[in-house]
Design an enzyme around this catalytic site. Structure first.
Site, PDB file in Angstrom:
ATOM      1  CE  LYS A 252      -5.896   6.043   7.894  1.00  0.00           C
ATOM      2  NZ  LYS A 252      -4.606   6.709   7.625  1.00  0.00           N
ATOM      3  CG  ASP A 264      -2.809   0.711   8.526  1.00  0.00           C
ATOM      4  OD1 ASP A 264      -1.732   0.891   7.931  1.00  0.00           O
ATOM      5  OD2 ASP A 264      -3.154   1.386   9.509  1.00  0.00           O
ATOM      6  NE  ARG A 327       3.713   7.030  14.540  1.00  0.00           N
ATOM      7  CZ  ARG A 327       4.078   8.052  13.775  1.00  0.00           C
ATOM      8  NH1 ARG A 327       4.755   9.056  14.296  1.00  0.00           N
ATOM      9  NH2 ARG A 327       3.770   8.074  12.495  1.00  0.00           N
TER      10      ARG A 327
END
Length: 473
Positions: A252, A264, A327
């Site tokens: 990032k 997060d 995910r």
């Protein structure tokens, strides 16, 4: 610190007495002059403001009713936050909510206590002002509803503290420990699995994300099962527990991104806080929480773009971007949930920047395969709690973006469009039960304070889920 809200038949030495729309209870008559009554009943120019006046050493505040068409409960929550500011300005730390009805009084108390939140364990100099006591007139509320409010407020504080904790302290192992400690207080069980058990479960997503880290992953199973639950099969909650996300090898940018990535694990915190609240309140709902947790680091053994990993259910995934890691860990937990044969599964995650781009920080994105009736109830809970949801489509058309040349599926879409939905379609592949996905990336962690919501962790999801459970079936 538990919310200091108490029921009282009359005020007992509180610094501030709050009334609503000029209504005075008979118990106040002996303590207030006619002149003060008249001044308090004057209408301010702005319907959101309130009027204050003093009489016999007590400060009175009159909060206006909401304008037609405005959400009443949210109006009074915001009024509670404004009342906190006023009380700080006059350095008065206790208040008695003397008139109104149960809904308005408890909403003011809610706004007051949510505004009162501070995260200061690492400061030498603590905030000088905090609310010490909130009294609620006994005749306008019930002990059951007050206890219910205290439970959800304590759950929100629990979730906020978890998210605000620095990542060098709140590792995956430490987060699991604190959730287990919360269970001892609230009355739920926690089974913490370490690396060995995670390997035995073949959770390839969680293990891959953890490869670059020097710290161990955990997989926590929380269970709250009251004596006579309404549901025959459990409701399963899944929370993304990435305690710190660098993006891995798909690093990032550091400015305005990586510096807040302790947030997060906001989904994991929401799940833990919601179960804490439900157990504290004794809600008759059987709930199981699943929290896959690790940090995502670009270490020498880190997984990388182009790798193929095998998930718990045997699905192979081509990794296109290691910053689409949430995910992967959620998918393993959703596959694990199949073993529990759930009545409903809800996952919460700070999953995509796409959700923020679509709806900002005022709501979360909702999608899933659960019935329209279940979605409707959750949407209603979102309005009641003001943790609002916006439903996105989960059409099969979007699945084409996840096709891989060398694996069953990719972890990222082929284009930058509809990222929030593509992430949902990825997760859907690992479910075979009624399921809902909530992307809380926008409202879980705010860049600046807003009303009763602080800068940083908001605890979004706790009130939403509690409201849903409270009215379940």
């Amino acid at each position: 610190m538990s919310a200091p809200i108490k029921l009282k038949s009359k005020h007992q030495g509180e610094d501030v007495i709050c009334i609503i729309d000029g209504e005075f209870s008979s118990a106040l008559d002996a303590h207030i002059t006619a002149e003060t009554k008249k001044s308090l009943r004057a209408k301010p120019a702005d319907w959101q403001s309130f009027i204050s006046a003093s009489s016999k050493g007590i400060t009175y505040v009159n909060i206006q009713k909401p304008k037609d068409g405005k959400n009443s409960t949210e109006h009074y929550r915001i009024a509670g936050a404004a009342l906190w500011d006023f009380m700080k300005s006059i350095n008065k730390a206790s208040v008695h909510l003397a008139t109104g009805n149960e809904s308005s009084a408890l909403a003011i108390a809610e706004g007051l206590w949510l505004k009162n939140y501070r995260f200061e364990p690492y400061k030498k100099k603590k905030s000088a002002f905090e609310i010490k006591h909130i009294g609620v007139q006994k005749e306008i509320s019930s002990k059951k509803e007050v206890d219910s409010l205290i439970a959800v407020l304590d759950g929100i504080y629990f979730a906020r503290d978890l998210v605000n904790e620095p990542a060098n302290i709140l590792t995956a192992v430490e987060m699991a420990k604190r959730i287990k400690d919360g269970g001892k207080q609230a009355g739920y069980k926690v089974d913490i699995m370490g690396r060995t058990k995670i390997k035995a479960l073949k959770m390839g997503g969680l293990l891959a994300v953890n490869q670059g880290s020097t710290k161990d992953p955990t997989f926590s199973v929380i269970e709250y099962k009251p004596a006579k639950p309404k549901n025959k099969k459990p409701i399963v909650l899944v929370g993304k527990g990435i305690v710190y996300d660098t993006g891995g090898l798909s690093l990032k940018p550091t400015l305005n991104s990586m510096d807040i990535m302790k947030c997060d694990m906001g989904g994991a915190a929401a799940v833990a806080g919601a179960i804490f609240a439900a157990a504290t309140a004794g809600l008759p709902i059987h709930i199981v929480g699943l929290i896959p947790a690790t940090d995502n680091q670009p270490g020498p053994d880190a997984y990388g773009p182009g790798d193929v990993i095998t998930m718990m259910d045997g699905t192979t995934v081509e990794v296109m971007n290691t910053d689409a890691e949430g995910r992967l860990v959620l998918a393993d937990a959703l596959a694990y949930a199949k073993k529990l044969k759930p009545e409903l599964t809800i996952d919460l995650a700070t999953l995509t920047g796409s959700a923020i781009a679509a709806i900002g920080t005022y709501a979360a994105a909702l999608m899933g395969s659960a019935s329209d009736a279940t979605k409707s109830k959750l949407l209603e809970a979102g309005t009641n709690s003001w943790e609002r949801l916006v439903e996105f489509p989960l059409w099969d058309d979007y699945e084409n973006d996840l096709k891989s040349d060398i694996a069953d599926i990719k972890n990222l879409g082929s284009s930058p469009l509809a990222g929030v939905i593509i992430a949902g379609k990825f997760l859907e592949r690992f479910t075979d039960y009624p399921w809902l996905h909530i992307d809380i990336a926008g409202p879980a962690f705010l860049p600046s304070a807003r009303g009763y919501l602080p800068k940083g962790a908001t605890g979004f999801g706790v009130n939403l889920l509690f409201s849903f459970f409270k009215d379940y079936k």
